[in-house]
Design a protein around this motif. Structure first.
Motif, mmCIF file in Angstrom:
data_model
loop_
_atom_site.group_PDB
_atom_site.id
_atom_site.type_symbol
_atom_site.label_atom_id
_atom_site.label_comp_id
_atom_site.label_asym_id
_atom_site.label_seq_id
_atom_site.Cartn_x
_atom_site.Cartn_y
_atom_site.Cartn_z
ATOM 1 N N ALA A 42 0.820 -1.217 0.000
ATOM 2 C CA ALA A 42 0.000 0.000 0.000
ATOM 3 C C ALA A 42 0.854 1.268 0.000
ATOM 4 C CB ALA A 42 -0.918 0.003 1.221
ATOM 5 N N GLY A 43 2.175 1.108 -0.073
ATOM 6 C CA GLY A 43 3.064 2.260 -0.093
ATOM 7 C C GLY A 43 3.277 2.887 1.263
ATOM 8 N N GLN A 44 3.036 2.138 2.332
ATOM 9 C CA GLN A 44 3.179 2.666 3.687
ATOM 10 C C GLN A 44 4.184 1.859 4.507
ATOM 11 O OE1 GLN A 44 1.515 5.518 4.356
ATOM 12 N NE2 GLN A 44 0.745 5.358 2.250
ATOM 13 N N GLY A 45 5.152 1.260 3.840
ATOM 14 C CA GLY A 45 6.120 0.418 4.534
ATOM 15 C C GLY A 45 6.920 1.148 5.591
ATOM 16 N N LEU A 46 7.081 2.449 5.431
ATOM 17 C CA LEU A 46 7.844 3.236 6.395
ATOM 18 C C LEU A 46 7.179 3.258 7.767
ATOM 19 C CD1 LEU A 46 10.407 5.007 6.532
ATOM 20 C CD2 LEU A 46 8.972 6.985 6.019
ATOM 21 N N LEU A 47 5.890 2.997 7.827
ATOM 22 C CA LEU A 47 5.176 3.022 9.098
ATOM 23 C C LEU A 47 5.485 1.814 9.976
ATOM 24 C CD1 LEU A 47 1.647 4.323 8.044
ATOM 25 C CD2 LEU A 47 3.629 5.616 8.811
ATOM 26 N N VAL A 48 6.115 0.791 9.406
ATOM 27 C CA VAL A 48 6.590 -0.342 10.199
ATOM 28 C C VAL A 48 8.009 0.008 10.648
ATOM 29 C CG1 VAL A 48 7.069 -2.810 10.274
ATOM 30 C CG2 VAL A 48 5.180 -1.944 8.879
#
Length: 503
Positions: free
Chosen positions: A163-169
């Motif tokens: 979803a293009g939100q890998g930085l949030l992990v």
């Protein structure tokens, strides 16, 4: 204690007619001033054996039931089983469906925590309740080895990346206090997915671990409580402090029960650190192996990716891009209201907790005091997952959230009572009791106990068993097989003990 005993005690103190209708004037005159008088619907009895405290219940009644019938705080707070709470509505439930359908050892209980943390992170800093609760969650999932604890974490990482939100992990370990602080400063809303969390928690709880771990512990406590405000921090160069506005850190850690409880002590539960966590204790049989899961964990369904992006867009319209969020300025979150049903239930929940606090041991108070806060955080997270563009906390959502929060409170307290220890002997004592309890109605021989806890010497084990037997925690019975075979002596936990030696 059963509901019949409680009801009999209740009826001995308050006439049934005061429940079904308001007493007439002459009836009220006959009631002693010391006797609590209930309004209509003042108390009701449920199949789950929970006393529902309503608007005008008197504390004298609770005190009386506690005295004559052994009413405990756990009879006042309604806590369903974890297995009954694994179908939340909206995106969280949909993420859980995919995690379960793609697992070789499917477990909805182990899918719940990661799904909650994922949505809580996506909603981070953008939404709050009228009481200013935010969506930062600390969750611990306990299960034995081989239950597939790693699968759900992998799924969440894959979903965020797609979803293009890998930085949030964020980081899966906090190796230093400055590292944790810098991580929150760089990305004010992220989640940490941690395996072997028991070992990490032990370092945080152990005074011998040093000042750095003590500071990590301090940060975690402060970040949890100041998600709706500011972490002022400590003075650095030239006495200047860089404030952190609205930190929204969520943690999901997994561990085996033994590793989690092994090094914790009862003296470290009263300071409020552990009560900040929700505990999901996954017990029972290991999930059955699925040869070919119907979905792939590396291919999140399209509707889940759309659901993630929908929350991101809603949050972005409120507080900007959460991936480059600015910790240097306050975020004005959108207030998510409770509907009329939720408001009524919230009042009931507060009364339940107040009644439980009135009769509970003070050691339980830190956990009870967090129950409503946890419920509101969980309800807010679910509501955002249901409709991020216009979330509302409904009565149905809040009831589910309160059930999960109450389950966690009761589980934490029950497990702590039997597992927390302040010395090696007490720790070994608790472990031996747990082994015998786990044997259930089959019981267990002393030799089998020794096999499971080999760190104990023979005389140490015998001393513990003798002490437990003398205290009534366990019972020794002679077990005679139905057919041929040797008679064996087995130990049973008191609640599982057979009626006689022939049972």
């Amino acid at each position: 204690m059963n509901s019949g005993n409680l009801k009999q005690a209740f009826n001995s103190k308050v006439k049934l007619k005061t429940i079904s209708r308001r007493p007439k004037v002459d009836e009220r005159a006959k009631v002693s001033p010391a006797e609590p008088v209930l309004a209509e619907g003042g108390a009701c009895w449920h199949e789950v054996k929970v006393v529902s405290i309503a608007d005008r219940i008197d504390r004298q009644l609770v005190a009386h039931l506690n005295k004559v019938a052994g009413l405990s705080w756990s009879n006042v707070v309604d806590a369903p089983a974890l297995s009954d709470l694994t179908n939340p509505p909206g995106l969280i439930g949909e993420i859980m469906d995919w995690i379960v359908d793609s697992s070789s050892y499917p477990s909805r209980e182990l899918a719940l925590g990661p799904a909650l943390c994922a949505v809580a992170t996506l909603a981070g800093r953008a939404f709050e309740t009228p009481s200013h609760a935010r969506t930062n969650l600390y969750i611990v999932g306990l299960a034995q080895s081989g239950f597939g604890k790693d699968h759900a974490r992998t799924c969440i990482k894959n979903l965020m990346n797609e979803a293009g939100q890998g930085l949030l992990v964020g980081p899966s370990r906090f190796a230093s206090a400055p590292g944790l602080r810098e991580s929150v400063a760089a990305l004010p809303s992220f989640m940490s997915l941690q395996d072997e969390f028991g070992g990490f928690l032990a370092k945080l709880q152990d005074p011998r671990s040093g000042s750095d771990f003590a500071m990590i512990r301090h940060y975690l406590m402060e970040f949890f409580s100041c998600a709706s405000s500011t972490y002022d921090g400590d003075a650095y160069v030239r006495g200047v402090t860089e404030k952190l506005y609205n930190p929204n850190l969520s943690i999901y850690g997994t561990s085996t029960p033994d590793d989690f409880w092994m090094t914790l002590t009862s003296s470290r539960t009263s300071d409020g650190f552990l009560p900040r966590f929700l505990l999901f204790n996954v017990c029972g049989e290991k999930p059955e192996f699925v040869e070919e899961p119907v979905q792939r964990r590396d291919k999140p369904p399209t509707h889940l990716i759309k659901g993630v992006r929908k929350i991101v867009e809603a949050a972005k319209s409120i507080c900007g891009n959460i991936k480059i969020g600015n910790h240097l300025g306050k975020v004005s979150a959108k207030c998510v209201e409770l509907d009329a049903d939720a408001k009524a239930f919230d009042r009931s929940l507060r009364r339940q907790i107040d009644g439980a606090l009135f009769i509970a041991n003070p050691k339980v108070h830190p956990f009870l005091n967090r129950t409503r806060e946890h419920a509101l955080k969980l309800a807010l997270t679910v509501a955002v997952g249901v409709d991020p563009s216009a979330p509302v906390i409904t009565g149905e959502i809040l009831r589910w959230a309160a059930g999960l929060a109450s389950y966690s409170t009761q589980t934490f307290v029950a497990e702590a009572d039997t597992r927390l220890a302040d010395s090696d002997r007490e720790r070994n004592f608790n472990r031996v009791l747990e082994i015998i309890r786990e044997a259930g109605a089959e019981g267990i021989t002393e030799g089998k106990v020794a096999d499971k806890i080999r760190s104990l010497k023979g005389h140490e084990l015998k001393d513990i068993i003798d002490s437990a037997d003398a205290a009534g925690h366990i019972v020794l019975h002679t077990r005679k097989p139905d057919g041929k075979g040797r008679t064996s002596k087995r130990y049973f936990a008191s609640q599982h003990a057979p009626a006689d030696d022939k049972a």
